[in-house]
Design an enzyme around this catalytic site. Structure first.
Site, short mmCIF file in Angstrom:
data_model
loop_
_atom_site.label_atom_id
_atom_site.label_comp_id
_atom_site.label_asym_id
_atom_site.label_seq_id
_atom_site.Cartn_x
_atom_site.Cartn_y
_atom_site.Cartn_z
N THR A 1 0.85 -1.19 0.00
CA THR A 1 0.00 0.00 0.00
C THR A 1 0.89 1.24 0.00
O THR A 1 2.11 1.15 0.13
CB THR A 1 -0.90 0.05 1.25
OG1 THR A 1 -0.09 0.38 2.40
CG2 THR A 1 -1.59 -1.28 1.49
N LEU B 1 14.71 -2.73 -9.14
CA LEU B 1 16.16 -2.63 -9.28
C LEU B 1 16.87 -2.93 -7.97
O LEU B 1 16.42 -2.53 -6.90
CB LEU B 1 16.54 -1.21 -9.73
CG LEU B 1 16.09 -0.79 -11.13
CD1 LEU B 1 16.52 0.66 -11.39
CD2 LEU B 1 16.67 -1.70 -12.18
N LYS C 1 13.14 8.90 -1.44
CA LYS C 1 14.01 7.83 -1.94
C LYS C 1 15.48 8.11 -1.67
O LYS C 1 16.23 7.21 -1.23
CB LYS C 1 13.76 7.62 -3.44
CG LYS C 1 12.40 7.04 -3.76
CD LYS C 1 12.17 6.92 -5.26
CE LYS C 1 10.80 6.33 -5.57
NZ LYS C 1 10.54 6.23 -7.03
#
Length: 816
Positions: free
Chosen positions: A559, A617, A686
């Site tokens: 989610t 990745l 990120k």
């Protein structure tokens, strides 16, 4: 001569007795046999229950006795012809009248002593054996009833009488020698003391009766007929993959039966072991099954010889009693005094453990005896406690014992490590450990709520090593979740065959419904699981995972919810592995992030979130490998948004910026509100995660975000947003022109260097690794102490449900 014993389920009713009769007839064609029978199934329990009612002045004992009488009368009617029934119906009624007199006495006196207990419980075997012997005689078999109670002599320790083997053996030999009938039927469980009082041999004592007779006459073989196919590698009620044990030694059988393998009463092994008599455990309802052979002379297969353990056994309702204090160190007689006071009060010690420091000694007892044991030990050591040499007894309840048993464990290194390792990896805490020098039994004390999990973990590790069961709980069934489920179903057969792993989806939830199935949700069930589901609750879902306490559990969060990570810590503390596509937890407050990592490590489980950056990745995995090998990340340059890369790859001035963003949204590259992607917040999260994994303690606020969107574009609805993009086309065109003027292109990048991180638009020159990055691809460029001149580059598709699901899938496999 052979001895055949039939348990309560084997003689539960006329139908079962006729099955037993067929086997007895076949066996008696070739051998003289003694048939030992238990009471009809449930009779002994109800005889005791009726006495407890009577002693409590509860008149419900009367209908209970009447039901038992009717049960035996019905059995006579079903087994014997009408002309033979009268005498036996009178026989049953006479003895139930005698019983009723005893129960009335219990009711009047309000007392239910062990002596009376032995008297009333003896009726069960007495009646069943007489009726069965009458049936055999009616069938024309050369059968006689033998009153084992008159032949087996015991002391007067009622309810747990000890056998006088010398007198008993002589009595049995003389009787069997003087009665040459082909079939002798005897009641199990019952005996008499030297004064003629009825005694019993303990619950399960019919096995013991059969073993005593077998030893007395040096029988060729003892057969125990029950309702399972022999001894099992574990309790099948706990471990669904438990298997029958073809052959087992006497010592192994004794260890397993002592710790809960109820198919065999522990004392029954000793008499036949001493006489080297083979013991077979067979199934009345599956007589062709091979069952289990207990013997000194085993012909084990090569696989059995290689197998370290013979079985896993368990015993519930255990408590620990611990005596400790500095006054115990180096003082002779402490242990003797402890055991003596417990023995005097008839408290059975099941397990003993003591450290070499002599500072404490712990014993395991039945939970019903623990508080009596506490009082007894405290009283015995009262002087030492008052002088603070020894502390008052410490008691722990709600425990169980799990034992790993096997002759082949002796002198084989690594067994304990394997046992404790698999338990630790599943969050099972061991309270106490005991192992004798024989090395054939390693016993542990654990919380009772972990019993099922521990038995399954050990059974899988030692008996099912070919396939590891992994239990998945999936939270989120959107694009990524659905693709993940599809990949699991498609790949599971390959994983079982090539990697010995079976993935079983046992729980699933979305924002509306949740559903559980311990057997696993099949591919066909997945399409309509929500129809069977109940109202979804995040904490309800997590609590269900914890309460089910299944081995090798993995919680998978696919989610984007900010609330789902709230349950991570509780799950990790119960050694549930976490696989998170959701990046909220890893980009949250640094203290919380570190706490989750530490909690996972401290509870021997995994917290994986590879897909937080770069979809499938191997970005985070690469950082972890570099760090583990002693390298250090000095800088990171990356394009981490497939959405933004798609947008700026396609924005070349021929179409408006608004049109390109609309295309990205239409093709599924953006969130429903594209501003969530275009603000750079996701990219900032990120790079924050990458910096943290590289060992830097950054907070989200430390990330510099150079937004390219005018502030007005962030206001209002999505429709307003697109209108504003059109209004600000000149702004976006100027950004593009500035890059093109230098021969460069626009890339939205994340950069980390010297402990600082930022995200924003950059000009990528033709000689840059970023320049030739097309479509929705991501790229991460690492410079490290070892990769200082030529950087390490990870590049590939960084968006899309299929590749993200595959990354989550890989994390699941890494977790187990």
């Amino acid at each position: 001569m052979k001895i055949l014993k039939f348990g309560g389920t084997s003689v539960a009713n006329a139908r079962n007795i006729l099955l037993a009769e067929n086997m007895i007839k076949k066996e008696s064609l070739h051998n003289r046999i003694v048939v030992v029978v238990s009471a009809l199934h449930g009779v002994t329990d109800n005889l005791i229950k009726a006495a407890e009612y009577a002693s409590a002045k509860d008149e419900n004992y009367l209908p209970l006795i009447k039901d038992l009488e009717d049960k035996h009368l019905d059995l006579v009617k079903e087994l014997l012809p009408v002309l033979e029934q009268s005498a036996w119906l009178s026989f049953v009624k006479k003895h139930f009248n005698d019983m009723e007199d005893i129960y009335n006495g219990i009711f009047v006196l309000g007392e239910f002593t062990d002596k009376i207990r032995d008297r009333i419980t003896s009726y069960g075997e007495f009646l069943s054996s007489n009726i069965i012997a009458a049936r055999f005689q009616y069938e024309g078999l050369d059968a006689i009833w033998m009153n084992a109670a008159e032949l087996i002599r015991t002391d007067s320790n009622f309810a747990h009488a000890k056998v006088d083997f010398d007198t008993t053996e002589e009595n049995l030999k003389n009787y069997i020698a003087s009665h040459q009938n082909q079939i002798i039927v005897a009641p199990g469980f019952i005996a008499k003391d030297q004064h003629g009082n009825m005694t019993t041999l303990g619950r399960g004592g019919s096995d013991y009766t059969a073993a005593i007779i077998a030893a007395a006459v040096s029988a060729e073989e003892l057969q125990i007929w029950t309702d399972v196919n022999g001894m099992m590698t574990a309790d099948p009620r706990l471990a669904s993959n438990a298997k029958p044990i073809p052959e087992i030694s006497y010592h192994e059988a004794m260890e397993l039966s002592h710790f809960g393998a109820k198919v065999l009463y522990p004392p029954s092994i000793q008499p036949v072991m001493a006489k080297n008599i083979d013991l077979k455990i067979k199934n009345t309802f599956d007589p062709d099954a091979s069952g289990t052979l207990v013997s000194h002379h085993l012909n084990r297969s090569a696989d059995q010889q290689q197998q370290a353990a013979a079985g896993v056994s368990n015993m519930s309702h255990i408590a620990l009693v611990t005596l400790e204090g500095s006054g115990m160190v180096g003082i002779p007689g402490i242990s003797a005094k402890l055991f003596q006071c417990l023995s005097y009060e008839k408290i059975n010690v099941i397990l003993i453990t003591q450290g070499s420091s002599e500072h404490s000694i712990t014993v395991a007892v039945n939970e019903k005896d623990v508080f009596h044991a506490e009082n007894v030990v405290n009283a015995s050591f009262e002087d030492d406690i008052n002088l603070y040499r020894i502390a008052p007894v410490k008691v722990e309840t709600g425990l169980s014992i799990v034992a790993l048993v096997g002759e082949n464990m002796k002198n084989r290194s690594g067994i304990c490590a394997k046992m404790f390792g698999c338990l630790g990896n599943n969050g099972i805490n061991i309270r106490a450990i005991a192992q004798g020098s024989s090395e054939r039994n390693i016993s542990i004390v654990i919380s009772e709520k972990d019993t099922r999990k521990a038995v399954n973990v050990l059974h899988e590790e030692f008996f099912e090593s070919e396939i590891k069961q992994v239990h998945l709980y999936l939270c989120g069934t959107g694009n990524v979740g659905s693709k993940l489920v599809q990949q699991i179903y498609e790949q599971n057969a390959y994983l079982q065959e090539n990697h010995l792993v079976n993935l079983r989806i046992v729980g699933i939830s979305n924002s509306r419904k949740m559903f559980f199935s311990e057997k696993g949700i099949s591919e066909s069930e997945f399409s309509n699981w929500s129809e069977k589901g109940i109202q979804a609750s995040l904490h309800g879902f997590a609590n269900e995972i914890i309460s089910r306490n299944l081995r090798n559990s993995v919680f998978v969060d696919v989610t984007a919810s900010s609330s789902v990570p709230e349950v991570y810590e509780d799950l990790l503390k119960r050694s549930v592995n976490i696989v998170a596509c959701n990046k909220i937890a890893a980009s949250s407050d640094f203290g919380h992030y570190k706490n989750l990592k530490n909690t996972a490590r401290n509870h021997n489980c995994n917290f994986h979130f590879e897909t937080n950056v770069g979809a499938g990745l191997p970005v985070i995995g690469t950082i972890n490998d570099l760090m583990k090998s002693g390298d250090k990340i000095t800088s990171i340059q990356a394009v981490l948004s497939g959405t933004l890369n798609f947008v700026f790859n396609n924005y070349d001035g021929s179409r408006t910026f608004s049109e390109v963003v609309a295309q990205a949204q239409k093709e599924g590259y953006t969130e429903p509100d594209p501003r969530l992607d275009l603000t750079g917040t996701d990219v900032a999260r990120k790079i924050l995660i990458l910096a943290r994994e590289a060992g830097y303690a950054l907070q989200f606020e430390d990330i510099e975000n150079e937004s390219f969107l005018p502030e007005e574009c962030l206001q209002g609805s999505v429709e307003d947003f697109y209108n504003k993009l059109t209004e600000y086309e000149n702004h976006f065109k100027s950004l593009l022109n500035a890059a093109q003027k230098e021969g460069n292109i626009l890339k939205y990048t994340a950069d980390f260097k010297d402990g600082k991180a930022k995200v924003g638009l950059q000009h990528a020159a033709p000689d840059s690794d970023l320049y030739h990055l097309y479509g929705k691809d991501n790229i991460v460029i690492f410079k490290t102490l070892r990769y200082s001149e030529q950087p390490l580059v990870v590049k590939g598709a960084g968006a899309g449900a299929e590749v993200t699901a595959s990354g989550v899938f890989a994390d699941i496999i890494r977790s187990v």
